[in-house]
Design a protein around this motif. Structure first.
Motif, short mmCIF file in Angstrom:
data_model
loop_
_atom_site.label_atom_id
_atom_site.label_comp_id
_atom_site.label_asym_id
_atom_site.label_seq_id
_atom_site.Cartn_x
_atom_site.Cartn_y
_atom_site.Cartn_z
N SER A 97 -2.95 -1.32 4.28
CA SER A 97 -2.66 -2.05 5.52
C SER A 97 -3.01 -3.53 5.37
N ARG A 98 -4.10 -3.83 4.66
CA ARG A 98 -4.48 -5.23 4.45
C ARG A 98 -3.44 -5.95 3.60
N GLY A 133 -4.04 3.44 5.38
CA GLY A 133 -5.44 3.14 5.16
C GLY A 133 -5.72 1.65 5.13
N ALA A 134 -7.00 1.30 5.08
CA ALA A 134 -7.42 -0.09 5.20
C ALA A 134 -6.86 -0.97 4.09
N ASP A 135 -6.87 -0.48 2.84
CA ASP A 135 -6.44 -1.31 1.71
C ASP A 135 -4.96 -1.66 1.79
#
Length: 258
Positions: free
Chosen positions: A22-23, A18-20
């Motif tokens: 992955s960031r 997910g975005a979090d």
């Protein structure tokens, strides 16, 4: 120790992509600054997501070695990195790295040091296996930065105290610089990565933490499972009402072998 059933494992696979999360992983990747031909150690590589991304960046002339103490996690990493000739996956511990001196140009460790009661043995080993001037990147949460809204603050505090039980050191970013210098590294800089959720996203960091904390508190604390379920349900209800709030800061330290 966290234990995952099949449903939770599938949920985590989704959250890790997910975005979090992955960031957070991208912040370590950017700090490493992998270049073609680099030799890189991924300490605590887990399921190999960062290992694979680094391997793509260093290309066929480079080499990425992932090390983890968990055979199960390494099995997942081997599946993910299958067919990559520039990836080695090794079972071992950070305190006794099975590598010769000065083998690596760079090393990275993502959310691993919070599980060490004493960081110095692992840091000394990293210093040994890095070449002179080699870069070290360590990313970890500072759990004192966690702010989480609840209409039942006493229950929230109790849940988070129980969650602390899975950590050896909850404030790695604060104590790490002194440990780095003590173990032969020069600190270059720190980069904060702030997560702030006002929406409970299915693949977000907050949703992942709710699932993990509820499971851990039920299995490892003096807490009735019904209370952990009520805590998680409250967060879902707050989100439905537009009242959800959770924030925490992850820090990426960049240093080099002095």
């Amino acid at each position: 120790m966290l234990q995952f059933d099949e449903a939770t494992a599938r949920f985590l696979d989704n959250a890790y992509l997910g975005a979090d999360v992955s960031r957070r992983r991208r912040a370590s990747f950017d700090a490493v600054a992998p270049a073609p031909g680099d030799t890189i150690l991924d300490l605590g590589c887990g399921n190999g997501l960062l290992t694979l991304e680094l391997a793509r960046a260093v290309g066929p002339s480079g080499q990425v070695t992932g090390l983890d103490p968990s055979a199960d996690m390494l099995a997942s990493a081997r599946t993910r990195c299958s067919g990559r000739d520039n990836v080695d996956l090794v079972e071992g511990t950070a305190e006794d790295l099975p590598f010769p001196p000065s083998q690596f140009d760079k090393a990275v460790s993502l959310q691993v040091f919070e599980y060490f009661h004493d960081m110095r043995p692992a840091l000394r080993e990293l210093n040994r296996v890095l070449r002179p001037g080699g870069r070290l990147v360590i990313g970890d949460m500072h759990w004192d930065t966690l702010a989480w809204h609840s209409d039942h603050p006493e229950r929230m505090a109790r849940m988070l105290r129980l969650w602390d039980g899975h950590l050896a050191e909850r404030c790695v970013p604060a104590v790490l610089p002194d440990r780095l210098r003590e173990c032969g590294f020069a600190v270059d800089r720190v980069e904060p990565v702030v997560f702030c959720d006002t929406v409970l996203r299915a693949d977000g960091l907050a949703a992942m933490m709710i699932r993990l904390i509820a499971a851990y508190a039920s299995r490892n604390g003096d807490l009735p499972p019904a209370e952990a379920k009520a805590w998680a349900s409250e967060q879902e209800n707050l989100a439905e009402q537009g009242r959800f709030f959770m924030s925490i800061t992850h820090f990426v330290w960049i240093a080099h072998k002095a």
